[in-house]
Design a protein around this motif. Structure first.
Motif, mmCIF file in Angstrom:
data_model
loop_
_atom_site.group_PDB
_atom_site.id
_atom_site.type_symbol
_atom_site.label_atom_id
_atom_site.label_comp_id
_atom_site.label_asym_id
_atom_site.label_seq_id
_atom_site.Cartn_x
_atom_site.Cartn_y
_atom_site.Cartn_z
ATOM 1 N N GLU A 347 -15.258 7.468 -7.005
ATOM 2 C CA GLU A 347 -16.144 6.382 -6.612
ATOM 3 C C GLU A 347 -15.453 5.587 -5.502
ATOM 4 N N PRO A 348 -16.042 5.500 -4.305
ATOM 5 C CA PRO A 348 -15.417 4.680 -3.250
ATOM 6 C C PRO A 348 -15.518 3.202 -3.618
ATOM 7 N N ILE A 349 -14.391 2.526 -3.706
ATOM 8 C CA ILE A 349 -14.383 1.095 -3.994
ATOM 9 C C ILE A 349 -13.508 0.379 -2.969
ATOM 10 N N PHE A 350 -13.801 -0.887 -2.740
ATOM 11 C CA PHE A 350 -13.122 -1.612 -1.671
ATOM 12 C C PHE A 350 -12.801 -3.041 -2.094
ATOM 13 N N ASP A 351 -11.880 -3.657 -1.356
ATOM 14 C CA ASP A 351 -11.501 -5.053 -1.540
ATOM 15 C C ASP A 351 -11.830 -5.824 -0.264
ATOM 16 N N SER A 352 -12.126 -7.097 -0.421
ATOM 17 C CA SER A 352 -12.360 -7.977 0.730
ATOM 18 C C SER A 352 -11.529 -9.237 0.556
ATOM 19 N N PHE A 353 -10.854 -9.645 1.603
ATOM 20 C CA PHE A 353 -10.067 -10.879 1.604
ATOM 21 C C PHE A 353 -10.601 -11.744 2.743
ATOM 22 N N ILE A 354 -11.429 -12.721 2.390
ATOM 23 C CA ILE A 354 -12.186 -13.486 3.382
ATOM 24 C C ILE A 354 -11.676 -14.912 3.442
ATOM 25 N N PRO A 355 -11.056 -15.330 4.581
ATOM 26 C CA PRO A 355 -10.624 -16.725 4.698
ATOM 27 C C PRO A 355 -11.819 -17.650 4.935
ATOM 28 N N LEU A 356 -11.806 -18.781 4.263
ATOM 29 C CA LEU A 356 -12.867 -19.781 4.435
ATOM 30 C C LEU A 356 -12.346 -21.038 5.115
ATOM 31 N N THR A 357 -11.024 -21.223 5.111
ATOM 32 C CA THR A 357 -10.396 -22.370 5.757
ATOM 33 C C THR A 357 -9.161 -21.885 6.510
ATOM 34 N N ALA A 358 -8.596 -22.764 7.324
ATOM 35 C CA ALA A 358 -7.370 -22.420 8.039
ATOM 36 C C ALA A 358 -6.246 -22.127 7.047
ATOM 37 N N ARG A 359 -6.199 -22.870 5.931
ATOM 38 C CA ARG A 359 -5.171 -22.646 4.922
ATOM 39 C C ARG A 359 -5.329 -21.267 4.283
ATOM 40 N N GLY A 360 -6.583 -20.834 4.131
ATOM 41 C CA GLY A 360 -6.828 -19.551 3.494
ATOM 42 C C GLY A 360 -6.563 -18.356 4.384
ATOM 43 N N ARG A 361 -6.466 -18.591 5.713
ATOM 44 C CA ARG A 361 -6.318 -17.463 6.633
ATOM 45 C C ARG A 361 -5.004 -16.721 6.399
ATOM 46 N N MET A 362 -3.922 -17.466 6.238
ATOM 47 C CA MET A 362 -2.620 -16.819 6.036
ATOM 48 C C MET A 362 -2.577 -16.114 4.677
ATOM 49 N N ALA A 363 -3.147 -16.750 3.641
ATOM 50 C CA ALA A 363 -3.156 -16.126 2.320
ATOM 51 C C ALA A 363 -3.981 -14.849 2.325
ATOM 52 N N ALA A 364 -5.123 -14.864 3.008
ATOM 53 C CA ALA A 364 -5.966 -13.671 3.072
ATOM 54 C C ALA A 364 -5.235 -12.533 3.778
ATOM 55 N N SER A 365 -4.528 -12.859 4.836
ATOM 56 C CA SER A 365 -3.771 -11.842 5.571
ATOM 57 C C SER A 365 -2.672 -11.247 4.703
ATOM 58 N N ALA A 366 -1.977 -12.117 3.937
ATOM 59 C CA ALA A 366 -0.894 -11.635 3.076
ATOM 60 C C ALA A 366 -1.434 -10.758 1.956
ATOM 61 N N MET A 367 -2.545 -11.167 1.327
ATOM 62 C CA MET A 367 -3.125 -10.375 0.241
ATOM 63 C C MET A 367 -3.622 -9.031 0.744
ATOM 64 N N SER A 368 -4.201 -9.024 1.931
ATOM 65 C CA SER A 368 -4.681 -7.784 2.520
ATOM 66 C C SER A 368 -3.518 -6.827 2.766
ATOM 67 N N ALA A 369 -2.424 -7.348 3.334
ATOM 68 C CA ALA A 369 -1.255 -6.510 3.618
ATOM 69 C C ALA A 369 -0.652 -5.963 2.326
ATOM 70 N N LEU A 370 -0.597 -6.808 1.291
ATOM 71 C CA LEU A 370 -0.048 -6.367 0.018
ATOM 72 C C LEU A 370 -0.905 -5.257 -0.587
ATOM 73 N N GLY A 371 -2.235 -5.402 -0.504
ATOM 74 C CA GLY A 371 -3.126 -4.364 -1.018
ATOM 75 C C GLY A 371 -2.939 -3.042 -0.300
ATOM 76 N N ARG A 372 -2.797 -3.101 1.014
ATOM 77 C CA ARG A 372 -2.587 -1.867 1.793
ATOM 78 C C ARG A 372 -1.257 -1.207 1.420
ATOM 79 N N ALA A 373 -0.238 -2.029 1.220
ATOM 80 C CA ALA A 373 1.073 -1.473 0.861
ATOM 81 C C ALA A 373 1.026 -0.811 -0.512
ATOM 82 N N LYS A 374 0.369 -1.459 -1.474
ATOM 83 C CA LYS A 374 0.254 -0.879 -2.814
ATOM 84 C C LYS A 374 -0.502 0.441 -2.776
#
Length: 395
Positions: A347-374
Motif C-alpha cells: 500500500e503506498p503511504i506518505f507523510d506530510s510535514f507542513i509549516p504553518l508559521t516561521a517557527r514551524g518551518r525549521m521543525a518541519a524541515s528537520a522532521m522531513s529529513a529524519l523521516g527520509r533518513a529512517k
C-alpha cells in the motif's frame, strides 16, 4: 496563488478562499464532545475515510492515551459557503522542542491516517482547495506545523486530497493482500500453503479447534484478559519494549474493542483460535465492509505454539473476509516475514510535514529529513543490520 504562498500569507489570504475553492471557512474545535455530532454525521453519509478515523476509535484513544501524552484535540472542520462540512481532520496538538505540532489522533495505534472527506468534494479537490484548507488551519495560530504520518494515496479508489500537499514516502511500507470478489481460494492462498496449514492445524491439541469473531462483551473481555497476560511475555521473549504498558493504552484497547458501532460490529474486531483448554491465538483489527486492517496479535505459550497458530488463524481471517465480499486486507505497517506469506503487494503511504508559521518551518524541515533518513536505513539491508546491532547493544 500557490499553495506555499497561501500558507505563508495566511492573513492576507482570508478573503481570497471563496474565489478559488469551495472551502469558505475552517473551524478548529478543541472539544471532542462539540465535534461529535458533525463527525458522526460525516461517518454516516457520503464520505471517505479509513476505519481508523471513526469517532469511537479515536475518541477512545484521545481520552485514554492522547491526554496522557499531553495532546489536545485540534479538530479542523472545513465548510462550504452554506456551512456544509466538506472535510474533518481529526488532529491532536502537542508541544515538542518549543513547537506546537498537530498530528492525526491515534498515534502508533492507527495504521492509516486520513481526513473524513465528502466524497464529491474529494473527487474534484485541487491545489486551491488544499491551499485554502491549510490557510484556514494556519489562521487559528495555535499550531506551528502539521506532521501527518502514514496517509494512503487513495482509499476505496478515491484520491486522498492531502496527497496534493508536499509529501514524501513513509518510513515503512504496508504489505497488502488484494482480494478479487468471487475468486477461487487458491488466488488468495495457494493450495500447497493451505495443505501445510491444514497439517499443522491437525496437530493442535486438544481437538477440536475453532476460529471465530468475538461478539459478546464477556467473550471480548475474556480474550483481552488473556492477551494482556500473554503479550508482555511474548515481547520480552523477543527483547522488544511492551508498547501496551504505556499509560492509557490498555484502557484504550479495551474501550475500542467493546465500543458498538451504529451499523453493528465493534470499533476493533477480535478474531480468536481456541480449543477447549486454552486460547491459542488472537488477531485484532478494524474492518469497514471493504477492508480488514490488523492492529495487534499474539499466540499461546503452550506447546501448540510450534504449529504456527497465528498463520492458521490468518488463513481463516482471510477466508472469512473474502466470503463477506471484502476487497483487501493488510497486516499493518512493517516487513515481518509472516506478512509476506499472505500479502504480495504494498500500500503506498506518505507523510506530510507542513509549516504553518516561521517557527514551524525549521521543525518541519528537520522532521522531513529524519523521516527520509529512517526510510533509507529501513530499505538498505546493510544499514538496517547495523542499526539493529546498535539497538541491541544499547539495550
Amino acid at each position: 496563488m500557490t499553495m506555499a504562498a497561501a500558507i505563508e500569507s495566511r492573513t492576507a489570504q482570508a478573503g481570497h478562499w471563496s474565489k478559488a475553492s469551495r472551502i469558505a471557512a475552517v473551524d478548529i474545535l478543541s472539544d471532542l464532545g462539540k465535534a461529535e455530532a458533525i463527525w458522526r454525521e460525516l461517518e454516516r453519509h457520503h464520505t471517505a475515510h479509513t476505519p481508523y478515523q471513526r469517532f469511537d476509535f479515536l475518541a477512545a484513544w484521545q481520552r485514554r492515551v492522547g491526554a496522557h501524552e499531553g495532546s489536545a484535540p485540534f479538530i479542523a472542520i472545513a465548510h462550504d459557503a452554506e456551512r456544509r462540512p466538506l472535510a474533518l481532520l481529526p488532529l491532536a496538538c502537542h508541544r515538542t522542542c518549543g513547537v506546537n505540532v498537530a498530528s492525526f489522533m491515534g498515534g502508533k495505534h492507527s495504521t492509516f491516517n486520513m481526513a473524513l472527506w465528502d466524497r464529491d468534494f474529494a473527487a474534484g479537490a485541487g491545489e486551491a482547495d488544499m491551499a485554502a484548507l491549510m490557510a484556514g488551519i494556519a489562521e487559528h495560530g495555535s499550531a506551528d506545523m502539521l506532521a501527518l504520518y502514514q496517509q494512503p494515496l487513495t482509499w476505496r479508489e478515491l484520491q486522498n486530497p492531502l496527497a496534493l500537499l508536499p509529501h514524501q514516502p513513509s518510513v515503512n511500507d504496508c504489505p497488502l493482500l488484494v482480494m478479487e470478489v468471487g475468486a477461487e481460494p487458491a488466488a488468495r492462498i495457494s493450495n500447497s500453503f493451505r495443505r501445510r496449514l491444514k497439517g499443522k492445524e491437525r496437530k493442535l491439541q486438544p481437538q477440536p479447534v475453532r476460529s471465530y469473531v468475538a461478539t459478546e462483551d464477556a467473550e471480548i473481555t475474556r480474550l483481552l484478559d488473556w492477551f494482556f497476560r500473554i503479550k508482555p511475555l511474548r515481547m520480552a521473549e523477543q527483547k522488544l519494549p511492551n508498547v501496551f504498558a504505556d499509560p492509557g493504552v490498555e484502557d484504550f484497547v479495551r474501550a475500542a474493542c467493546l465500543a458498538r458501532l451504529e451499523g453493528g460490529g465493534r470499533a476493533i474486531d477480535i478474531h480468536a483460535l481456541e480449543c477447549e483448554t486454552e486460547v491459542i491465538a488472537i488477531f485484532a483489527g478494524v474492518a469497514d465492509g471493504h477492508r480488514f486492517s490488523m492492529m495487534f496479535n499474539t499466540y499461546t505459550l503452550s506447546g501448540n505454539a510450534k504449529y504456527s497458530p497465528g498463520l492458521i488463524l490468518m488463513r481463516d481471517i482471510i477466508d472469512h473476509y473474502a466470503a463477506s465480499g471484502y476487497r483487501a486486507l493488510d497486516l499493518g505497517i512493517g516487513s515481518d516475514d509472516y506478512k509476506r506469506l499472505f500479502c504480495k503487494n504494498d500500500e503506498p503511504i506518505f507523510d506530510s510535514f507542513i509549516p504553518l508559521t516561521a517557527r514551524g518551518r525549521m521543525a518541519a524541515s528537520a522532521m522531513s529529513a529524519l523521516g527520509r533518513a529512517k526510510r533509507m536505513v529501513k530499505h538498505n539491508p546493510v544499514l538496517f543490520d547495523m542499526a539493529q546491532k546498535l539497538r541491541g547493544a544499547l539495550r
